[in-house]
Motif scaffolding. Structure first.
Motif, PDB file in Angstrom:
ATOM      1  N   ALA A   1     -20.813 -19.766  34.334  1.00  0.00           N
ATOM      2  CA  ALA A   1     -20.234 -20.664  33.330  1.00  0.00           C
ATOM      3  C   ALA A   1     -21.068 -20.514  32.069  1.00  0.00           C
ATOM      4  CB  ALA A   1     -20.248 -22.107  33.822  1.00  0.00           C
ATOM      5  N   LEU A   2     -20.487 -19.906  31.039  1.00  0.00           N
ATOM      6  CA  LEU A   2     -21.236 -19.594  29.829  1.00  0.00           C
ATOM      7  C   LEU A   2     -21.296 -20.791  28.889  1.00  0.00           C
ATOM      8  CD1 LEU A   2     -19.784 -16.057  29.050  1.00  0.00           C
ATOM      9  CD2 LEU A   2     -22.028 -16.561  29.966  1.00  0.00           C
ATOM     10  N   SER A   3     -22.426 -20.935  28.216  1.00  0.00           N
ATOM     11  CA  SER A   3     -22.542 -21.975  27.192  1.00  0.00           C
ATOM     12  C   SER A   3     -21.958 -21.518  25.863  1.00  0.00           C
ATOM     13  CB  SER A   3     -24.013 -22.361  26.998  1.00  0.00           C
ATOM     14  OG  SER A   3     -24.758 -21.256  26.527  1.00  0.00           O
ATOM     15  N   THR A   4     -21.712 -20.214  25.721  1.00  0.00           N
ATOM     16  CA  THR A   4     -21.064 -19.696  24.522  1.00  0.00           C
ATOM     17  C   THR A   4     -19.579 -20.049  24.563  1.00  0.00           C
ATOM     18  OG1 THR A   4     -20.787 -17.597  25.679  1.00  0.00           O
ATOM     19  CG2 THR A   4     -22.667 -17.799  24.207  1.00  0.00           C
ATOM     20  N   VAL A   5     -18.892 -19.819  23.455  1.00  0.00           N
ATOM     21  CA  VAL A   5     -17.468 -20.117  23.409  1.00  0.00           C
ATOM     22  C   VAL A   5     -16.678 -18.841  23.146  1.00  0.00           C
ATOM     23  CG1 VAL A   5     -17.778 -22.505  22.652  1.00  0.00           C
ATOM     24  CG2 VAL A   5     -17.563 -20.698  20.943  1.00  0.00           C
ATOM     25  N   GLY A   6     -15.466 -18.807  23.691  1.00  0.00           N
ATOM     26  CA  GLY A   6     -14.579 -17.674  23.466  1.00  0.00           C
ATOM     27  C   GLY A   6     -14.645 -16.640  24.566  1.00  0.00           C
ATOM     28  N   ALA A   7     -13.491 -16.113  24.934  1.00  0.00           N
ATOM     29  CA  ALA A   7     -13.416 -15.126  26.006  1.00  0.00           C
ATOM     30  C   ALA A   7     -14.147 -13.844  25.661  1.00  0.00           C
ATOM     31  CB  ALA A   7     -11.949 -14.824  26.330  1.00  0.00           C
ATOM     32  N   GLN A   8     -14.273 -13.524  24.359  1.00  0.00           N
ATOM     33  CA  GLN A   8     -14.877 -12.256  23.983  1.00  0.00           C
ATOM     34  C   GLN A   8     -16.358 -12.185  24.331  1.00  0.00           C
ATOM     35  OE1 GLN A   8     -14.296 -14.660  21.801  1.00  0.00           O
ATOM     36  NE2 GLN A   8     -16.354 -14.921  20.984  1.00  0.00           N
ATOM     37  N   THR A   9     -17.002 -13.341  24.547  1.00  0.00           N
ATOM     38  CA  THR A   9     -18.426 -13.314  24.894  1.00  0.00           C
ATOM     39  C   THR A   9     -18.653 -12.892  26.341  1.00  0.00           C
ATOM     40  OG1 THR A   9     -18.455 -15.664  25.507  1.00  0.00           O
ATOM     41  CG2 THR A   9     -18.944 -15.126  23.223  1.00  0.00           C
ATOM     42  N   VAL A  10     -17.596 -12.869  27.140  1.00  0.00           N
ATOM     43  CA  VAL A  10     -17.752 -12.489  28.553  1.00  0.00           C
ATOM     44  C   VAL A  10     -18.180 -11.033  28.684  1.00  0.00           C
ATOM     45  CG1 VAL A  10     -16.538 -12.168  30.747  1.00  0.00           C
ATOM     46  CG2 VAL A  10     -16.204 -14.263  29.426  1.00  0.00           C
ATOM     47  N   SER A  11     -17.593 -10.148  27.877  1.00  0.00           N
ATOM     48  CA  SER A  11     -17.977  -8.739  27.974  1.00  0.00           C
ATOM     49  C   SER A  11     -19.452  -8.559  27.634  1.00  0.00           C
ATOM     50  CB  SER A  11     -17.111  -7.875  27.058  1.00  0.00           C
ATOM     51  OG  SER A  11     -17.270  -8.257  25.703  1.00  0.00           O
ATOM     52  N   ASN A  12     -19.957  -9.344  26.672  1.00  0.00           N
ATOM     53  CA  ASN A  12     -21.387  -9.297  26.363  1.00  0.00           C
ATOM     54  C   ASN A  12     -22.210  -9.775  27.547  1.00  0.00           C
ATOM     55  OD1 ASN A  12     -20.635  -8.602  23.686  1.00  0.00           O
ATOM     56  ND2 ASN A  12     -20.455 -10.756  23.153  1.00  0.00           N
TER      57      ASN A  12
END
Length: 488
Positions: free
Chosen positions: A307-318
């Motif tokens: 569960a990422l604290s960042t926002v947006g689906a694009q941060t998943v690849s990072n």
């Protein structure tokens, strides 16, 4: 921080050429620390003078000497009075052709002296976020020193290395560029053991001409790569250098094909959603605040629920790239998950803030590319809103002849997202965005073009009503961060 004798500096080379000659002073003098701003000089520092269009660092050599510098490296010949001043203070003077070459050679020296494991990160989009993720994950297990902010160019990256403490176990270095050959120089100074390329986009296409050339420039990160050596505290000794790649990116086959053109023996690691990836992610779910939740399968059949604290689906690849690197360096799965859940990234990258009025503001004003514009618009339309969804988009820089077409694509994409309002800020390219949005279906009363940020500040207060969600994004030169600060 770097500790080096002047006689060692005199023996350094960069691109097969000496980087410094001694003008005055004791070659046995030991220096500690390196700065390019005379106001930051501490006793024992090396001060490196950079000539600039408005300020010439050579003019501040006397100030550096009087502040206690052990050595000043100058790009112009010193006057006799300056030499006398240096001798009276026990400060050495070095003559250098290039401040950048001097810093890169010195950084290479200190990187080898540290003997730590080095992780390099580059890419058109997401490299700072990936670097932040890696620094936080690896810090759960190791002593980490990482690039501050996006200090990633031919000056910033060497200074990052030179500021690393002697007990550093892992260096995490972001590598950016403005032209072909720059990342190669950074890689040859940093000598990464592991690297990650985030995405091949259109940033700098105006300078490099094509995405193929951009991809080749990013691949330069492999030029200086080396295996983890015997005796390293982090990683498996004598393993091949590892390059983590985004398998979902359309340029992944191109990157894979060209690995051997740079450095033989590099092990590619595939990261993405496709079957056959070494680190395979599942479907992405976003919560009401835009935070992604995703499952990632590791090569040993373990699965991490992240569960990422960042926002947006694009941060998943990072995140998947960061997970791959951290896993290869032995970080426990639970530490990876915890770090990604607590992550703090460098500011103004899809940071959700509250305006004084209560409106939610997606502050993505740090920079922009066509691809990141699309990702930000996706996030805007995924977040729940009881009021209007509004995008304030500034112009995108460094697109060259492609600028009109790419701005039109952004405008068309914004229209396809069926926004309530689109505000385009800037000159001719802002007009291109607006015209394309109108052509693709947004109504005249839903599109506004403003000349600059000052006009945006003066006219846009009304869009930040309590129930609205407002995206603010543009290249740095547009200055839309001032709009965000005005309303938040």
């Amino acid at each position: 921080m770097v500790q080096v004798q002047i006689q060692d500096i005199l023996s350094m080379e960069w691109l097969s050429a000496p980087v410094a000659t001694l003008v005055a002073g004791d070659p046995a003098r030991t220096c500690c620390g390196c700065v390019i701003d005379s106001r930051q000089v501490e006793p024992g520092s090396i001060f490196v003078a950079f000539p600039g269009e408005r300020v010439d660092g050579n003019d501040f050599a006397r100030s550096a000497i009087e502040a206690g510098a052990a050595c000043v490296a100058l790009t112009r010949a010193p006057e006799p009075e300056l030499i006398a001043c240096a001798e009276s203070h026990g400060c050495a003077i070095l003559s250098i052709e290039s401040g950048e070459a001097f810093l890169l050679a010195l950084a290479r020296f200190w990187r080898e002296r540290l003997g730590c494991t080095v992780v390099g990160v580059t890419g058109s989009i997401g490299k700072t976020t990936t670097k932040d993720m890696l620094a936080q994950i690896l810090s759960t297990t190791y002593r980490v020193h990482a690039t501050a902010g996006n200090f990633n160019n031919l000056i910033g990256m060497p200074l990052t290395i030179l500021s690393a403490p002697e007990d550093t176990q892992v260096l995490v270095l972001e590598m950016g560029m403005n032209a072909r050959g720059e990342i190669e120089q950074l890689s040859r100074a940093a000598r990464p053991n592991i690297a990650a390329i985030t995405k091949i986009g259109t940033s700098h296409i105006g300078m490099l001409g094509s995405r193929e050339n951009i991809a080749l420039a990013k691949m330069e990160i492999t030029c200086g790569m080396q295996p983890i050596p015997e005796g390293a505290e982090v990683g498996e000794p004598h393993a091949a250098p590892v390059l983590a790649l985004p398998a979902d990116d359309d340029f992944f086959p191109f990157l894979l094909e060209h690995i051997a053109d740079y450095t033989p023996g590099i092990e590619p690691v595939r990261c993405g959603a496709h079957a056959g990836c070494d680190y395979q992610r599942g479907d992405i779910a976003l919560d009401d605040e835009g935070h992604p939740h995703v499952s990632v399968e590791l090569p040993d059949c373990r699965s991490l629920e992240v569960a990422l604290s960042t926002v947006g689906a694009q941060t998943v690849s990072n995140a998947v790239l960061a997970i791959a690197v951290a896993d290869r360096l032995g970080v426990a799965g639970e530490d990876i998950v915890r770090a990604l859940g607590d992550l703090t990234v460098t500011g103004r990258r899809q940071e959700i803030r509250r305006a004084a009025t209560g409106a939610r503001v997606i502050d993505d004003s740090y920079n922009a590319s066509p691809e990141s514009m699309a990702a930000a618009l996706d996030l805007l339309c995924l977040l729940p809103a009881t009021g209007s969804r509004i995008a304030v988009l500034g112009e995108i820089g460094e697109l060259g002849d492609e600028a009109p077409r790419l701005h039109e694509l952004v405008g068309a994409y914004a229209a396809a997202k069926k926004l309530d309002y689109l505000v385009c800020v800037g000159g001719e390219d802002a007009q291109h965005m607006a015209r394309a949005a109108l052509l693709m279906g947004l109504s005249d009363d839903a599109v506004l073009v403003l000349e600059d940020t000052d006009e945006a500040i003066a006219r846009l207060a009304g869009i930040f009503a309590q129930d609205n969600v407002v995206l603010v994004k543009g290249s740095r030169f547009v200055g839309l961060d001032r709009l965000v600060e005005e309303v938040c």
